[in-house]
Design a protein around this motif. Structure first.
Motif, PDB file in Angstrom:
ATOM      1  N   GLY A 166       0.815  -1.217   0.000  1.00  3.85           N
ATOM      2  CA  GLY A 166       0.000   0.000   0.000  1.00  3.85           C
ATOM      3  C   GLY A 166       0.843   1.258   0.000  1.00  3.85           C
ATOM      4  N   GLN A 167       1.922   1.254   0.764  1.00  6.40           N
ATOM      5  CA  GLN A 167       2.799   2.425   0.823  1.00  6.40           C
ATOM      6  C   GLN A 167       3.542   2.626  -0.501  1.00  6.40           C
ATOM      7  OE1 GLN A 167       2.852   4.773   3.224  1.00  6.40           O
ATOM      8  NE2 GLN A 167       1.170   3.592   4.109  1.00  6.40           N
ATOM      9  N   LEU A 168       4.000   1.535  -1.124  1.00  3.08           N
ATOM     10  CA  LEU A 168       4.660   1.644  -2.429  1.00  3.08           C
ATOM     11  C   LEU A 168       3.691   2.163  -3.484  1.00  3.08           C
ATOM     12  CD1 LEU A 168       6.811  -1.613  -2.449  1.00  3.08           C
ATOM     13  CD2 LEU A 168       7.635   0.748  -2.213  1.00  3.08           C
ATOM     14  N   ARG A 169       2.454   1.689  -3.438  1.00  3.18           N
ATOM     15  CA  ARG A 169       1.428   2.165  -4.372  1.00  3.18           C
ATOM     16  C   ARG A 169       1.168   3.653  -4.163  1.00  3.18           C
ATOM     17  NH1 ARG A 169      -2.958  -1.539  -3.661  1.00  3.18           N
ATOM     18  NH2 ARG A 169      -3.280  -0.404  -1.738  1.00  3.18           N
ATOM     19  N   GLU A 170       1.143   4.093  -2.913  1.00  6.28           N
ATOM     20  CA  GLU A 170       0.915   5.504  -2.604  1.00  6.28           C
ATOM     21  C   GLU A 170       2.073   6.372  -3.094  1.00  6.28           C
ATOM     22  OE1 GLU A 170      -1.208   8.814  -1.215  1.00  6.28           O
ATOM     23  OE2 GLU A 170      -1.802   6.779  -1.734  1.00  6.28           O
ATOM     24  N   ILE A 171       3.295   5.885  -2.933  1.00  7.32           N
ATOM     25  CA  ILE A 171       4.462   6.611  -3.442  1.00  7.32           C
ATOM     26  C   ILE A 171       4.331   6.792  -4.951  1.00  7.32           C
ATOM     27  CG2 ILE A 171       6.954   6.419  -3.895  1.00  7.32           C
ATOM     28  CD1 ILE A 171       7.158   5.056  -1.093  1.00  7.32           C
ATOM     29  N   SER A 172       3.958   5.724  -5.638  1.00  8.26           N
ATOM     30  CA  SER A 172       3.808   5.774  -7.101  1.00  8.26           C
ATOM     31  C   SER A 172       2.698   6.752  -7.499  1.00  8.26           C
ATOM     32  CB  SER A 172       3.507   4.375  -7.630  1.00  8.26           C
ATOM     33  OG  SER A 172       3.349   4.403  -9.016  1.00  8.26           O
ATOM     34  N   ARG A 173       1.571   6.702  -6.802  1.00  9.45           N
ATOM     35  CA  ARG A 173       0.456   7.599  -7.121  1.00  9.45           C
ATOM     36  C   ARG A 173       0.862   9.057  -6.934  1.00  9.45           C
ATOM     37  NH1 ARG A 173      -2.760  10.823  -4.960  1.00  9.45           N
ATOM     38  NH2 ARG A 173      -2.164  10.407  -2.825  1.00  9.45           N
ATOM     39  N   ARG A 174       1.509   9.355  -5.827  1.00  8.33           N
ATOM     40  CA  ARG A 174       1.938  10.734  -5.572  1.00  8.33           C
ATOM     41  C   ARG A 174       2.976  11.203  -6.580  1.00  8.33           C
ATOM     42  NH1 ARG A 174       2.416  10.811   0.996  1.00  8.33           N
ATOM     43  NH2 ARG A 174       0.186  11.027   1.395  1.00  8.33           N
ATOM     44  N   SER A 175       3.866  10.307  -6.962  1.00 13.43           N
ATOM     45  CA  SER A 175       4.882  10.645  -7.957  1.00 13.43           C
ATOM     46  C   SER A 175       4.216  10.994  -9.288  1.00 13.43           C
ATOM     47  CB  SER A 175       5.857   9.478  -8.125  1.00 13.43           C
ATOM     48  OG  SER A 175       6.788   9.759  -9.126  1.00 13.43           O
ATOM     49  N   SER A 176       3.224  10.205  -9.681  1.00 15.85           N
ATOM     50  CA  SER A 176       2.501  10.488 -10.934  1.00 15.85           C
ATOM     51  C   SER A 176       1.787  11.826 -10.857  1.00 15.85           C
ATOM     52  CB  SER A 176       1.499   9.372 -11.226  1.00 15.85           C
ATOM     53  OG  SER A 176       2.170   8.182 -11.525  1.00 15.85           O
ATOM     54  N   ALA A 177       1.154  12.101  -9.729  1.00 15.30           N
ATOM     55  CA  ALA A 177       0.458  13.384  -9.556  1.00 15.30           C
ATOM     56  C   ALA A 177       1.443  14.547  -9.601  1.00 15.30           C
ATOM     57  CB  ALA A 177      -0.316  13.390  -8.237  1.00 15.30           C
ATOM     58  N   ARG A 178       2.599  14.363  -8.972  1.00 17.04           N
ATOM     59  CA  ARG A 178       3.626  15.412  -8.967  1.00 17.04           C
ATOM     60  C   ARG A 178       4.135  15.661 -10.380  1.00 17.04           C
ATOM     61  NH1 ARG A 178       5.564  13.617  -4.753  1.00 17.04           N
ATOM     62  NH2 ARG A 178       7.001  12.093  -5.622  1.00 17.04           N
ATOM     63  N   SER A 179       4.286  14.601 -11.160  1.00 14.76           N
ATOM     64  CA  SER A 179       4.752  14.745 -12.537  1.00 14.76           C
ATOM     65  C   SER A 179       3.803  15.611 -13.346  1.00 14.76           C
ATOM     66  CB  SER A 179       4.875  13.375 -13.207  1.00 14.76           C
ATOM     67  OG  SER A 179       5.942  12.660 -12.659  1.00 14.76           O
TER      68      SER A 179
END
Length: 174
Positions: free
Chosen positions: A15-28
C-alpha cells in the motif's frame, strides 16, 4: 482466517509503495512540461544504459516490442529522443573511450572500440536523449528528489541509511 502479522505488514508495504507511485505520478503532472511515468522511466533507461535500443527496453521492462516502439515514437514526436546515426555513435564511443582513458590515467588510443550493443554491430538502432529530453529528465529528477529530501528532512542519517539499504535490498530481489 485472520491474516498473520507478516501478511498484514506485507500488505502495508504494498500500500505504501502504491501511494508513493500515485503521488509521484500526480507530482509529474504538476511540472510545466509533463512527463508521464512511462516517459520518465524510458528516458531514464535510455540515459543510463549504454547503447540502449528498443529491444533492450522491451527486455528490461518485460514489454512487447510493438508497445515499446509506440512509446519510442511518442518520445521522438515530443522531441525528447532520437536515433543516433553511425557518425554520432562513433563520436559518442570515442568520447567514452577518452574519458575511460583519462580516468585510468593510462596512455592509449582515443579511438573507440565498439561495444557489443553498439549500432556498429548491426544489432538495432541506438537511442539517445535530445537536449530537450535531457532537460525534461533533469527537471523531473529535481522535482522528485526535492520531495524525497523534504520528506526525509526530519530523519536521522542512520534512519535514512537504513531506509536506503532496505529499498536497495528490496529492489535487488529481481
Amino acid at each position: 482466517m485472520e491474516p498473520t502479522v507478516r501478511e498484514s505488514d506485507i500488505e502495508a508495504v504494498f500500500g505504501q509503495l502504491r501511494e508513493i507511485s500515485r503521488r509521484s505520478s500526480a507530482r509529474s503532472r504538476s511540472i510545466e512540461k509533463t512527463l508521464t511515468f512511462v516517459e520518465d522511466s524510458l528516458l531514464r533507461f535510455i540515459a543510463t544504459t549504454d547503447a540502449a535500443r528498443a529491444t533492450d527496453i522491451a527486455a528490461a521492462f518485460s514489454l512487447n516490442r510493438s508497445t515499446v516502439s509506440r512509446q519510442i515514437n511518442t518520445l521522438i514526436t515530443l522531441g525528447l529522443v532520437h536515433y543516433q546515426d553511425h557518425h554520432e555513435r562513433q563520436e559518442h564511443e570515442a568520447k567514452d573511450a577518452a574519458a575511460k582513458d583519462a580516468a585510468a590515467t593510462t596512455e592509449s588510443s582515443l579511438e573507440a572500440t565498439p561495444t557489443p550493443n553498439s549500432v556498429l554491430s548491426g544489432r538495432g538502432r541506438v537511442l539517445a536523449l535530445t537536449e530537450s529530453g535531457e532537460v525534461q529528465l533533469a527537471t523531473s529528477t529535481r522535482v522528485h528528489q526535492s520531495v524525497v529530501k523534504d520528506r526525509l528532512s526530519g530523519w536521522s542519517d542512520v534512519e535514512i541509511a537504513t531506509f536506503a539499504a532496505a529499498l536497495t535490498r528490496y529492489n535487488d530481489a529481481d
